[in-house]
Write a protein that holds these residues in place. Structure first.
Motif: not given
Length: 89
Positions: A34-42
């Motif tokens: 689950d990813m919250d909005p505006m999260v970036q995985v490098v």
């Protein structure tokens, strides 16, 4: 100038490291994230293929060959070894 543009466009984003999965325990292994909005995985890659699926929200995947926008109900196949970064929009 490029650094300034990047800082402006990334304002409010949270950068995270890739998942802790290093090896697969089965030929097919589902992993939910689950990813919250505006999260970036490098930027990273895997030794396995990955199906990136958006059950809700919109996911952006950037790889060397392009930028992909994945709306809800859609998916993107990433073959093993493809470097990519993932962002939740």
């Amino acid at each position: 100038m490029t650094d300034n543009i990047e800082k402006q466009t990334m304002k409010g984003w949270v950068l995270t490291q890739r998942s802790k999965h290093r090896k697969l325990t089965h030929p097919i292994m589902p992993v939910r994230r689950d990813m919250d909005p505006m999260v970036q995985v490098v930027k990273h890659s895997h030794t396995w293929g990955q199906l990136v699926y958006a059950s809700q929200g919109v996911i952006q995947v950037i790889a060397d060959d392009g930028r992909y926008i994945i709306p809800p109900g859609q998916a993107l196949w990433l073959p093993s070894g493809v470097e990519h970064q993932v962002s939740s929009l």
